[in-house]
Design a protein around this motif. Structure first.
Motif, PDB file in Angstrom:
ATOM      1  N   LEU A 100      52.145  56.536  46.604  1.00  0.00           N
ATOM      2  CA  LEU A 100      53.131  55.001  46.323  1.00  0.00           C
ATOM      3  C   LEU A 100      51.814  54.357  46.631  1.00  0.00           C
ATOM      4  O   LEU A 100      51.310  53.527  46.033  1.00  0.00           O
ATOM      5  N   GLU A 101      51.311  54.256  48.047  1.00  0.00           N
ATOM      6  CA  GLU A 101      50.265  53.125  48.084  1.00  0.00           C
ATOM      7  C   GLU A 101      48.900  53.835  46.845  1.00  0.00           C
ATOM      8  O   GLU A 101      48.295  52.553  47.011  1.00  0.00           O
ATOM      9  N   ILE A 102      48.064  54.743  47.128  1.00  0.00           N
ATOM     10  CA  ILE A 102      47.212  54.889  46.522  1.00  0.00           C
ATOM     11  C   ILE A 102      47.706  53.951  44.746  1.00  0.00           C
ATOM     12  O   ILE A 102      46.397  53.915  44.225  1.00  0.00           O
ATOM     13  N   SER A 103      48.306  54.557  44.499  1.00  0.00           N
ATOM     14  CA  SER A 103      48.835  54.564  42.451  1.00  0.00           C
ATOM     15  C   SER A 103      49.232  52.974  43.222  1.00  0.00           C
ATOM     16  O   SER A 103      48.533  51.835  40.881  1.00  0.00           O
ATOM     17  N   ALA A 104      50.098  52.555  44.164  1.00  0.00           N
ATOM     18  CA  ALA A 104      49.632  51.106  43.527  1.00  0.00           C
ATOM     19  C   ALA A 104      48.564  49.937  43.610  1.00  0.00           C
ATOM     20  O   ALA A 104      48.352  48.644  43.094  1.00  0.00           O
ATOM     21  N   ILE A 105      47.852  51.135  44.805  1.00  0.00           N
ATOM     22  CA  ILE A 105      46.274  50.221  44.196  1.00  0.00           C
ATOM     23  C   ILE A 105      45.686  50.102  42.898  1.00  0.00           C
ATOM     24  O   ILE A 105      44.641  49.244  42.373  1.00  0.00           O
TER      25      ILE A 105
ATOM     26  N   ARG B 120      42.665  33.688  29.968  1.00  0.00           N
ATOM     27  CA  ARG B 120      44.185  32.722  30.679  1.00  0.00           C
ATOM     28  C   ARG B 120      45.357  34.005  30.080  1.00  0.00           C
ATOM     29  O   ARG B 120      46.595  34.054  31.276  1.00  0.00           O
ATOM     30  N   ARG B 121      45.142  34.476  28.927  1.00  0.00           N
ATOM     31  CA  ARG B 121      45.784  35.572  28.754  1.00  0.00           C
ATOM     32  C   ARG B 121      45.859  36.743  29.727  1.00  0.00           C
ATOM     33  O   ARG B 121      46.591  37.713  30.292  1.00  0.00           O
ATOM     34  N   GLY B 122      44.835  37.055  29.984  1.00  0.00           N
ATOM     35  CA  GLY B 122      43.765  38.216  31.132  1.00  0.00           C
ATOM     36  C   GLY B 122      44.975  38.066  32.119  1.00  0.00           C
ATOM     37  O   GLY B 122      45.270  38.836  32.726  1.00  0.00           O
ATOM     38  N   ALA B 123      44.815  36.573  33.014  1.00  0.00           N
ATOM     39  CA  ALA B 123      45.207  36.354  34.401  1.00  0.00           C
ATOM     40  C   ALA B 123      46.268  36.519  34.524  1.00  0.00           C
ATOM     41  O   ALA B 123      47.441  36.676  34.880  1.00  0.00           O
ATOM     42  N   LYS B 124      47.529  35.875  33.290  1.00  0.00           N
ATOM     43  CA  LYS B 124      48.846  36.093  33.049  1.00  0.00           C
ATOM     44  C   LYS B 124      49.376  37.626  33.306  1.00  0.00           C
ATOM     45  O   LYS B 124      50.013  38.149  34.100  1.00  0.00           O
ATOM     46  N   ARG B 125      48.782  38.541  32.119  1.00  0.00           N
ATOM     47  CA  ARG B 125      48.889  39.562  32.429  1.00  0.00           C
ATOM     48  C   ARG B 125      48.677  40.453  33.661  1.00  0.00           C
ATOM     49  O   ARG B 125      49.807  41.193  34.260  1.00  0.00           O
ATOM     50  N   GLY B 126      47.913  40.424  33.941  1.00  0.00           N
ATOM     51  CA  GLY B 126      46.696  40.741  35.340  1.00  0.00           C
ATOM     52  C   GLY B 126      47.530  40.580  36.869  1.00  0.00           C
ATOM     53  O   GLY B 126      48.732  41.097  38.019  1.00  0.00           O
ATOM     54  N   LEU B 127      48.206  39.092  36.469  1.00  0.00           N
ATOM     55  CA  LEU B 127      49.260  38.612  37.726  1.00  0.00           C
ATOM     56  C   LEU B 127      50.649  39.429  37.784  1.00  0.00           C
ATOM     57  O   LEU B 127      51.067  40.004  39.065  1.00  0.00           O
ATOM     58  N   LYS B 128      51.087  39.373  36.206  1.00  0.00           N
ATOM     59  CA  LYS B 128      51.807  40.409  36.435  1.00  0.00           C
ATOM     60  C   LYS B 128      52.294  41.377  37.225  1.00  0.00           C
ATOM     61  O   LYS B 128      53.051  41.834  37.611  1.00  0.00           O
ATOM     62  N   ILE B 129      51.082  42.061  36.277  1.00  0.00           N
ATOM     63  CA  ILE B 129      51.152  43.240  36.665  1.00  0.00           C
ATOM     64  C   ILE B 129      51.148  43.384  38.718  1.00  0.00           C
ATOM     65  O   ILE B 129      51.909  44.656  39.362  1.00  0.00           O
ATOM     66  N   VAL B 130      50.306  43.061  38.899  1.00  0.00           N
ATOM     67  CA  VAL B 130      49.875  42.764  40.785  1.00  0.00           C
ATOM     68  C   VAL B 130      51.503  42.737  41.524  1.00  0.00           C
ATOM     69  O   VAL B 130      51.454  43.045  42.090  1.00  0.00           O
ATOM     70  N   ILE B 131      51.940  41.592  40.808  1.00  0.00           N
ATOM     71  CA  ILE B 131      53.151  41.164  41.734  1.00  0.00           C
ATOM     72  C   ILE B 131      54.058  42.238  41.289  1.00  0.00           C
ATOM     73  O   ILE B 131      54.738  42.446  42.747  1.00  0.00           O
ATOM     74  N   GLY B 132      54.132  43.032  39.908  1.00  0.00           N
ATOM     75  CA  GLY B 132      54.544  44.853  40.302  1.00  0.00           C
ATOM     76  C   GLY B 132      54.608  45.504  40.952  1.00  0.00           C
ATOM     77  O   GLY B 132      55.772  46.641  41.544  1.00  0.00           O
ATOM     78  N   THR B 133      53.200  45.261  41.721  1.00  0.00           N
ATOM     79  CA  THR B 133      52.557  46.578  42.552  1.00  0.00           C
ATOM     80  C   THR B 133      53.414  45.995  44.377  1.00  0.00           C
ATOM     81  O   THR B 133      53.934  46.945  44.700  1.00  0.00           O
ATOM     82  N   VAL B 134      53.842  45.064  44.553  1.00  0.00           N
ATOM     83  CA  VAL B 134      54.184  44.409  45.569  1.00  0.00           C
ATOM     84  C   VAL B 134      55.403  45.521  46.393  1.00  0.00           C
ATOM     85  O   VAL B 134      55.902  45.881  47.596  1.00  0.00           O
ATOM     86  N   PRO B 135      56.463  46.150  45.275  1.00  0.00           N
ATOM     87  CA  PRO B 135      57.466  46.982  45.900  1.00  0.00           C
ATOM     88  C   PRO B 135      56.985  48.086  46.482  1.00  0.00           C
ATOM     89  O   PRO B 135      57.429  48.644  46.945  1.00  0.00           O
ATOM     90  N   LEU B 136      55.918  48.698  45.567  1.00  0.00           N
ATOM     91  CA  LEU B 136      55.668  49.837  45.952  1.00  0.00           C
ATOM     92  C   LEU B 136      55.168  49.777  47.661  1.00  0.00           C
ATOM     93  O   LEU B 136      54.772  50.734  48.171  1.00  0.00           O
ATOM     94  N   PHE B 137      54.404  48.673  47.583  1.00  0.00           N
ATOM     95  CA  PHE B 137      53.675  48.619  48.462  1.00  0.00           C
ATOM     96  C   PHE B 137      54.367  48.463  49.831  1.00  0.00           C
ATOM     97  O   PHE B 137      54.477  49.478  50.968  1.00  0.00           O
ATOM     98  N   CYS B 138      56.187  47.856  49.855  1.00  0.00           N
ATOM     99  CA  CYS B 138      56.616  47.594  51.064  1.00  0.00           C
ATOM    100  C   CYS B 138      56.964  49.343  51.432  1.00  0.00           C
ATOM    101  O   CYS B 138      57.386  49.503  52.709  1.00  0.00           O
ATOM    102  N   ILE B 139      57.367  49.880  49.800  1.00  0.00           N
ATOM    103  CA  ILE B 139      57.971  51.237  50.213  1.00  0.00           C
ATOM    104  C   ILE B 139      57.049  52.118  51.302  1.00  0.00           C
ATOM    105  O   ILE B 139      57.428  52.733  52.297  1.00  0.00           O
ATOM    106  N   ALA B 140      56.101  51.851  50.677  1.00  0.00           N
ATOM    107  CA  ALA B 140      54.836  52.819  51.581  1.00  0.00           C
ATOM    108  C   ALA B 140      54.775  52.621  52.752  1.00  0.00           C
ATOM    109  O   ALA B 140      54.138  54.023  53.249  1.00  0.00           O
TER     110      ALA B 140
END
Length: 324
Positions: free
Chosen positions: A221-226, A253-273
């Motif tokens: 999970l950890e490496i996948s999230a990275i 701005r379009r890329g930043a919005k997309r990237g921020l949504k992706i990186v926020i989505g990884t937070v639960p993975l890091f918590c579980i890992a």
């Protein structure tokens, strides 16, 4: 009508609508509504006559941006918390599938570099991991507890420290995209070399199977999230490096919005890992079958959520109002 004629006739109009998308406060609700109707009309025409053209993709995202501005003040329901992870993140991962593929390739290549370097020079791990860490691990191996690094502190403190550090690494990979996607690639390269050298170091001491079960118990999970966070950084970096048919500011701005949504989505993975690493990894006495099952379940989830689900949601048709 030829595509080039269609573009030439409407390009200046679309450029004006980019301002509506980028600065909604400068436009009245009627102006935004008119812009949205006009753009969706052009989008329908483009989808009919030029379905595989870049201009269709451009109009799709422009319509989406204006659509989002119209409803940005709409009161969100609590269900948004659920739909964010069940709908928005998978959709965003589909839009960023090329960035995810590139992030994975960079990490895989760098891990191979770390493995080969450690095989050629057994002292390479000292350069990457540090003398202190290597000496501590060698002592643990000599004492019959090669995975002792994972039980060096109380579970609760370890969980907080590891989870915080992993989230920091993911946001660093994302924020590096502000400097260019090459900076994000460098962060991925560093982490890939580290994991490659680390795993090979244990293999050289006859501990490949034991170390793999311990490392990948949480590392799946950890490496996948990275890697996913790396895709977020590449998205924001490519946004302003390669704007394509968009203005550079809009593309950024379009890329930043997309990237921020992706990186926020990884937070639960890091918590579980972090939880697995703190509370389970230290228990090397657990049956190999149990630990292998956790690794396989984690890998299955990653593949399904980040690859299969986005594909299934977009297999039949593209959503013209995709939020990106």
């Amino acid at each position: 009508m030829k595509e080039v004629t269609f573009i030439r006739q409407n390009l200046e109009k679309w450029r004006g609508y980019e301002t509506v998308a980028e600065s909604p406060r400068l436009s009245t609700p009627d102006e935004m509504a008119d812009a949205y109707i006009d753009v969706t009309s052009d989008l329908a025409f483009s989808q009919t006559h030029y379905p595989r053209s870049r201009i269709t993709l451009y109009l799709n995202n422009l319509a989406s941006a204006i659509h989002n501005n119209i409803y940005r003040n709409k009161r969100e329901r609590w269900s948004r918390i659920v739909t964010f992870w069940t709908q928005e993140v998978p959709q965003t991962m589909w839009d960023a599938r090329k960035e995810l593929r590139l992030s994975f390739i960079i990490f895989l290549v760098s891990a191979l570099v770390g493995m080969v370097s450690q095989m050629i020079d057994p002292e390479f791990s000292r350069l990457i991991l540090g003398n202190g860490y290597v000496e501590m691990t060698l002592d643990n191996i000599a004492n019959g507890n090669p995975m002792g690094v994972y039980d060096g502190s109380p579970e609760g403190l370890m969980f907080v420290g590891i989870t915080t550090n992993n989230i920091k690494v993911s946001f660093m990979a994302f924020a590096s995209g502000l400097l260019t996607s090459f900076a994000t690639g460098f962060v991925l390269f560093q982490n890939g070399i580290m994991i490659g050298a680390f795993q090979t170091f244990f293999a050289q001491h006859g501990l490949l199977w034991d170390s793999a079960l311990a490392i990948w118990l949480h590392g799946t999970l950890e490496i996948s999230a990275i890697i996913v966070a790396g895709a977020a950084g590449i998205a924001i970096g490519n946004g302003w490096l390669f704007p394509g048919t968009y203005s550079r500011l809009y593309s950024f701005r379009r890329g930043a919005k997309r990237g921020l949504k992706i990186v926020i989505g990884t937070v639960p993975l890091f918590c579980i890992a972090g939880f697995i690493e703190s509370f389970l990894t230290r228990h090397t006495e657990y049956p190999d079958a149990f630990r292998l099952a956790v690794i396989l379940l984690s890998a299955t989830f990653i593949v399904y959520y980040y690859i299969v689900l986005p594909y299934l949601r977009n297999r039949n048709h593209a959503n013209p109002f995709t939020q990106d």
